[in-house]
Design a protein around this motif. Structure first.
Motif, PDB file in Angstrom:
ATOM      1  N   ARG A  86      41.083  53.338  50.066  1.00 25.51           N
ATOM      2  CA  ARG A  86      41.624  52.943  48.772  1.00 25.51           C
ATOM      3  C   ARG A  86      40.578  52.159  47.990  1.00 25.51           C
ATOM      4  O   ARG A  86      39.503  51.852  48.505  1.00 25.51           O
ATOM      5  CB  ARG A  86      42.911  52.137  48.953  1.00 25.51           C
ATOM      6  CG  ARG A  86      42.743  50.824  49.648  1.00 25.51           C
ATOM      7  CD  ARG A  86      44.120  50.197  49.864  1.00 25.51           C
ATOM      8  NE  ARG A  86      44.014  48.901  50.510  1.00 25.51           N
ATOM      9  CZ  ARG A  86      45.042  48.256  51.040  1.00 25.51           C
ATOM     10  NH1 ARG A  86      46.247  48.775  51.016  1.00 25.51           N
ATOM     11  NH2 ARG A  86      44.863  47.077  51.603  1.00 25.51           N
ATOM     12  N   ALA A  87      40.905  51.861  46.752  1.00 31.35           N
ATOM     13  CA  ALA A  87      39.984  51.101  45.904  1.00 31.35           C
ATOM     14  C   ALA A  87      39.879  49.679  46.454  1.00 31.35           C
ATOM     15  O   ALA A  87      40.883  48.967  46.532  1.00 31.35           O
ATOM     16  CB  ALA A  87      40.501  51.090  44.468  1.00 31.35           C
ATOM     17  N   ARG A 124      38.236  46.324  45.567  1.00 28.08           N
ATOM     18  CA  ARG A 124      37.575  45.762  44.384  1.00 28.08           C
ATOM     19  C   ARG A 124      37.056  44.346  44.591  1.00 28.08           C
ATOM     20  O   ARG A 124      36.352  43.833  43.727  1.00 28.08           O
ATOM     21  CB  ARG A 124      38.542  45.789  43.197  1.00 28.08           C
ATOM     22  CG  ARG A 124      38.944  47.197  42.767  1.00 28.08           C
ATOM     23  CD  ARG A 124      39.803  47.131  41.541  1.00 28.08           C
ATOM     24  NE  ARG A 124      40.084  48.425  40.950  1.00 28.08           N
ATOM     25  CZ  ARG A 124      41.193  49.135  41.184  1.00 28.08           C
ATOM     26  NH1 ARG A 124      42.112  48.691  42.019  1.00 28.08           N
ATOM     27  NH2 ARG A 124      41.386  50.291  40.581  1.00 28.08           N
ATOM     28  N   TYR A 167      30.263  46.792  31.304  1.00 24.46           N
ATOM     29  CA  TYR A 167      31.561  47.193  31.861  1.00 24.46           C
ATOM     30  C   TYR A 167      32.683  46.229  31.484  1.00 24.46           C
ATOM     31  O   TYR A 167      33.797  46.675  31.132  1.00 24.46           O
ATOM     32  CB  TYR A 167      31.440  47.285  33.388  1.00 24.46           C
ATOM     33  CG  TYR A 167      32.714  47.699  34.092  1.00 24.46           C
ATOM     34  CD1 TYR A 167      33.074  49.041  34.175  1.00 24.46           C
ATOM     35  CD2 TYR A 167      33.556  46.763  34.686  1.00 24.46           C
ATOM     36  CE1 TYR A 167      34.245  49.438  34.818  1.00 24.46           C
ATOM     37  CE2 TYR A 167      34.728  47.143  35.332  1.00 24.46           C
ATOM     38  CZ  TYR A 167      35.059  48.490  35.399  1.00 24.46           C
ATOM     39  OH  TYR A 167      36.216  48.870  36.025  1.00 24.46           O
ATOM     40  N   LEU A 197      35.839  54.009  42.941  1.00 26.68           N
ATOM     41  CA  LEU A 197      35.348  54.996  41.971  1.00 26.68           C
ATOM     42  C   LEU A 197      35.711  54.452  40.588  1.00 26.68           C
ATOM     43  O   LEU A 197      36.891  54.210  40.321  1.00 26.68           O
ATOM     44  CB  LEU A 197      36.049  56.333  42.236  1.00 26.68           C
ATOM     45  CG  LEU A 197      35.540  57.619  41.607  1.00 26.68           C
ATOM     46  CD1 LEU A 197      36.303  58.798  42.168  1.00 26.68           C
ATOM     47  CD2 LEU A 197      35.574  57.639  40.110  1.00 26.68           C
ATOM     48  N   THR A 198      34.742  54.252  39.728  1.00 26.01           N
ATOM     49  CA  THR A 198      35.059  53.842  38.353  1.00 26.01           C
ATOM     50  C   THR A 198      34.404  54.823  37.377  1.00 26.01           C
ATOM     51  O   THR A 198      33.341  55.392  37.665  1.00 26.01           O
ATOM     52  CB  THR A 198      34.590  52.403  38.009  1.00 26.01           C
ATOM     53  OG1 THR A 198      33.194  52.408  37.750  1.00 26.01           O
ATOM     54  CG2 THR A 198      34.931  51.408  39.102  1.00 26.01           C
ATOM     55  N   THR A 199      35.077  54.993  36.243  1.00 25.33           N
ATOM     56  CA  THR A 199      34.523  55.898  35.220  1.00 25.33           C
ATOM     57  C   THR A 199      34.476  55.267  33.829  1.00 25.33           C
ATOM     58  O   THR A 199      33.950  55.886  32.900  1.00 25.33           O
ATOM     59  CB  THR A 199      35.362  57.198  35.112  1.00 25.33           C
ATOM     60  OG1 THR A 199      36.703  56.847  34.821  1.00 25.33           O
ATOM     61  CG2 THR A 199      35.315  58.006  36.388  1.00 25.33           C
ATOM     62  N   LEU A 200      35.045  54.059  33.707  1.00 18.98           N
ATOM     63  CA  LEU A 200      35.118  53.458  32.366  1.00 18.98           C
ATOM     64  C   LEU A 200      33.749  53.380  31.699  1.00 18.98           C
ATOM     65  O   LEU A 200      33.610  53.580  30.494  1.00 18.98           O
ATOM     66  CB  LEU A 200      35.662  52.028  32.478  1.00 18.98           C
ATOM     67  CG  LEU A 200      37.124  51.779  32.152  1.00 18.98           C
ATOM     68  CD1 LEU A 200      37.380  50.277  32.228  1.00 18.98           C
ATOM     69  CD2 LEU A 200      37.494  52.316  30.786  1.00 18.98           C
ATOM     70  N   ARG A 232      51.179  57.017  47.508  1.00 18.50           N
ATOM     71  CA  ARG A 232      50.931  58.289  46.838  1.00 18.50           C
ATOM     72  C   ARG A 232      52.222  59.092  46.786  1.00 18.50           C
ATOM     73  O   ARG A 232      53.129  58.887  47.579  1.00 18.50           O
ATOM     74  CB  ARG A 232      49.878  59.105  47.604  1.00 18.50           C
ATOM     75  CG  ARG A 232      48.501  58.451  47.695  1.00 18.50           C
ATOM     76  CD  ARG A 232      47.791  58.396  46.356  1.00 18.50           C
ATOM     77  NE  ARG A 232      46.409  57.988  46.514  1.00 18.50           N
ATOM     78  CZ  ARG A 232      45.954  56.743  46.317  1.00 18.50           C
ATOM     79  NH1 ARG A 232      46.768  55.777  45.945  1.00 18.50           N
ATOM     80  NH2 ARG A 232      44.683  56.474  46.491  1.00 18.50           N
TER      81      ARG A 232
HETATM   82  C1  LIG Z   1      38.740  59.202  37.679  1.00 21.55           C
HETATM   83  C2  LIG Z   1      38.933  57.784  38.127  1.00 21.55           C
HETATM   84  C3  LIG Z   1      38.519  56.744  37.318  1.00 21.55           C
HETATM   85  C4  LIG Z   1      38.692  55.421  37.712  1.00 21.55           C
HETATM   86  N1  LIG Z   1      38.197  54.414  36.924  1.00 21.55           N
HETATM   87  C5  LIG Z   1      38.324  53.139  37.345  1.00 21.55           C
HETATM   88  C6  LIG Z   1      37.733  52.086  36.595  1.00 21.55           C
HETATM   89  O1  LIG Z   1      37.067  52.306  35.574  1.00 21.55           O
HETATM   90  N2  LIG Z   1      37.908  50.814  37.038  1.00 21.55           N
HETATM   91  C7  LIG Z   1      38.604  50.534  38.183  1.00 21.55           C
HETATM   92  O2  LIG Z   1      38.729  49.355  38.531  1.00 21.55           O
HETATM   93  N3  LIG Z   1      39.160  51.505  38.911  1.00 21.55           N
HETATM   94  C8  LIG Z   1      39.023  52.801  38.535  1.00 21.55           C
HETATM   95  N4  LIG Z   1      39.544  53.812  39.308  1.00 21.55           N
HETATM   96  C9  LIG Z   1      40.260  53.490  40.552  1.00 21.55           C
HETATM   97  C10 LIG Z   1      41.758  53.841  40.452  1.00 21.55           C
HETATM   98  O3  LIG Z   1      42.405  52.878  39.668  1.00 21.55           O
HETATM   99  C11 LIG Z   1      42.335  53.913  41.866  1.00 21.55           C
HETATM  100  O4  LIG Z   1      41.688  54.953  42.562  1.00 21.55           O
HETATM  101  C12 LIG Z   1      43.826  54.197  41.858  1.00 21.55           C
HETATM  102  O5  LIG Z   1      44.515  53.187  41.187  1.00 21.55           O
HETATM  103  C13 LIG Z   1      44.363  54.307  43.270  1.00 21.55           C
HETATM  104  O6  LIG Z   1      44.108  53.087  43.928  1.00 21.55           O
HETATM  105  P1  LIG Z   1      44.210  52.966  45.510  1.00 21.55           P
HETATM  106  O7  LIG Z   1      43.325  54.041  46.074  1.00 21.55           O
HETATM  107  O8  LIG Z   1      43.732  51.583  45.822  1.00 21.55           O
HETATM  108  O9  LIG Z   1      45.628  53.196  45.878  1.00 21.55           O
HETATM  109  C14 LIG Z   1      39.335  55.131  38.939  1.00 21.55           C
HETATM  110  C15 LIG Z   1      39.719  56.181  39.773  1.00 21.55           C
HETATM  111  C16 LIG Z   1      39.505  57.492  39.392  1.00 21.55           C
HETATM  112  C17 LIG Z   1      39.896  58.615  40.351  1.00 21.55           C
END
Ligand SMILES: Cc1cc2nc3c(=O)[nH]c(=O)nc-3n(C[C@H](O)[C@H](O)[C@H](O)COP(=O)(O)O)c2cc1C
Length: 220
Positions: A14-15, A17, A66, A160-163, A202
């Motif tokens: 998972r993310a 951070r 960012y 994964l971040t894309t912002l 999910r």
């Molecule tokens: C295409 C994509 C873009 C994302 N962009 C960001 C972002 O810019 N900043 C961020 O903190 N998380 C970003 N995320 C993380 C998502 O918020 C995270 O994968 C989603 O909420 C599921 O979280 P979990 O895996 O912890 O359950 C991104 C994820 C994806 C797949």
């Protein structure tokens, strides 16, 4: 390196951070990057590269680009929380707080992977359709996901971040990325400061998979 099973990794990646600033050993980082190379790409063109950002000044510059993007996104997102049921709102708020933390500490991550792609080397088979094209991404994001799973195997946290892709010209200038390349993802990596990886929320298979026809339950 302790091995974990593939399904266990899939179930818990998972993310993450909140990261510690401690360095990531070179050999672990190399395994993460090698995992990324194993991903499939259209025609095996491998039209992606990754800039491994560890220099403090470059990480600081990425964070400065960012944070305002995240703050604007989060402010908008928080305005939408009002109408949500209590439990869902709590989850969203926790996610936003963790993402606030990432935005304001991004430069403290020991490594930020900047994934780049070369559109000219991709067969973008949906480019002519009257909707946003996604096929090009399919030759980049599997590599990103492989890297995330390898981080999981190493015990490293990542998101994964894309912002920041919205500030591509600034990022390209900062990292010397050639004109014909684009940026697809920015992935901060480091040792988890908190609980790190764990169970995911999910949609169940029943909600996302259909049998033979859209809407027809799978496995009913
Ligand atoms: C295409 C994509 C873009 C994302 N962009 C960001 C972002 O810019 N900043 C961020 O903190 N998380 C970003 N995320 C993380 C998502 O918020 C995270 O994968 C989603 O909420 C599921 O979280 P979990 O895996 O912890 O359950 C991104 C994820 C994806 C797949």
């Amino acid at each position: 390196m302790g091995e974990i099973g593939l399904y266990e990794a899939l179930r818990t990646t998972r993310a993450v951070r909140r990261l510690r600033p401690d360095p990531v050993p070179e050999d672990a980082l190399r395994r993460v990057l090698e995992a990324a190379t194993f991903a499939p790409t259209g025609g095996n063109a491998q039209p992606w590269r990754v800039v491994v950002v560890r220099e403090a000044a470059k990480k600081a510059a990425l964070q400065a680009l960012y944070a305002p993007l995240w703050d604007a996104y989060a402010a908008h997102h928080r305005r939408l929380l009002g109408g949500m049921p209590e439990e869902a709102r709590g989850r969203q708020e926790r996610m936003l707080r963790a993402a606030d933390h990432l935005a304001h500490h991004l430069h403290e991550a020991p490594v930020i992977l900047v994934f780049c792609f070369e559109p000219a080397a991709m067969a973008i088979t949906d480019a002519h359709l009257d909707r946003p094209s996604v096929v090009g991404g399919a030759s980049v994001y599997p590599s990103v996901q492989n890297a995330l799973l390898a981080c999981r195997a190493e015990g490293l946290g990542a998101t994964l971040t894309t912002l920041l892709c919205g500030k591509e010209p600034e990022v390209k200038a900062l990292l010397g990325i050639p004109a014909s390349w684009g940026t697809a993802a920015h992935v901060p990596i480091g040792w988890p400061a908190g609980r790190g990886h764990g169970p995911l929320r999910r949609r169940p298979v029943e909600k996302v998979a259909f049998a033979d026809r859209w809407g027809q339950p799978f496995g009913a």
